[in-house]
Design an enzyme around this catalytic site. Sequence first.
Site: not given
Ligand code: GLN
Length: 483
Positions: A76, A151, A175
Amino acid sequence: MHQLTLAEIARGLADKSFSSEELTRALLARIHQLDPQINSFISVTDDLAISQAQAADARRAAGESGALLGAPIAHKDLFCTQGIRTSCGSKMLDSFKAPYDATVVAKLAEAGTVTLGKTNMDEFAMGSANESSHYGAVKNPWSLEHVPGGSSGGSAAAVAARLLPAATATDTGGSIRQPAALTSLTGLKPTYGRVSRWGMIAYASSLDQGGPLARTAEDCALLLQGMAGFDPKDSTSIDEPVPDYSASLNTSLLGLRIGLPKEYFGAGLDPRIADLVQASVKELEKLGAVIKEISLPNVQHAIPAYYVIAPAEASSNLSRFDGVRFGYRCENPKDLTDLYKRSRGEGFGSEVQRRIMVGTYALSAGYYDAYYLKAQKIRRLIKNDFMTAFEGVDVILGPTTPNLAWKIGEKNADPVAAYLEDVYTITANLAGLPGLSMPAGFVDGLPVGVQLLAPYFQEGRLLNVAHQYQQVTDWHTRAPNGF
Ligand code: GLN
């Protein structure tokens, strides 16, 4: 060769059916051919991959072995990779080449993995759809009109499209698990502190945790083995021995106590997802598990608490991007204030700016007690709920997401609608617990995931349950059309 799992690749490399270089060249060709359809990579690192593959082949020829030696993966794009762009999905870091490797990257490289590239992601890991990347939205290989989740949507889409067997990802509020669910993969968010955060660009430091995304639990075990462990460079890393995650995959589930939280099956859950979750429960019962209903009475407060704590920490973490030290700098600033304002205003996208504003507000004098401190108290209550629940059960099972993957653009007008998609995942981050999502079927051709949660450091148990489930189901073996 692209259908092979990490475990199968390890066997193929060991018995010399193919070399790492052959496999790497085949996968790179596939990425160049197919990725334009799904946009899962920000950078493809052909030269690095080929030299790492050659080095891995040489190590094998010299007598070394190891499940990850010569295994192709991707990172990532928030794991720092020395000399290679590490963009975090942001214009702010579009030209940033990290001066060092993140601990996860270094450990995996030492184990012999081959880095095919850096995967697309929501800007600074903020999002549940992978629509907020500076490099464009990622598409779900199961239906190109739909989001892959976020994400870590790039890592998920790439693995689901069989561009590579596994990838690293991070989970601050879901995510790893949510994109795993929406693309029919297995994804594991480890216990907070299990995987080093050093060199992993911070979003919300008390919640962020790196982990593996792959097709099977067996492969997650292999990749986690290479990622986990104490790191003195990360002050929240925990000095606990790392068990052999592959060794416990075949433990019997006879007598395993599985708790179903009644709050996870209430209003808001798509009934078609509920049916598939119940079907997975039946399979686990057949394998000898015992089912109990449990309650997590404070989980309804998880979203509001998370969406105070995460932006608060983000606003502090992202203050370092000031246009001075690294990253984007605006053209012709009038003075220092103009430099800060325009560099940040032009370098950050709108979701990141929204979170910085919410977080700064929540931390400001006069509001700290009402918002941040209150959210931290809720966090403790949620943790306590889990501690009580785990006195009576070994794992907790429920849906990973309340809904199927949505259409790209569908939730753009209403950020809160996307925040609500995290309802079942963020509790594990607030409590620091490990969680896994595994494929559990399809509705209208779109994948559905089941989430398992376990007590601290019981990643092995999660992988064991998922692996046993994957011995009697074949959801994880299905590939999207055209890939
Ligand atoms: N959807 C969550 C956020 O936008 C989690 C994102 C993540 O786990 N990086 O904060």
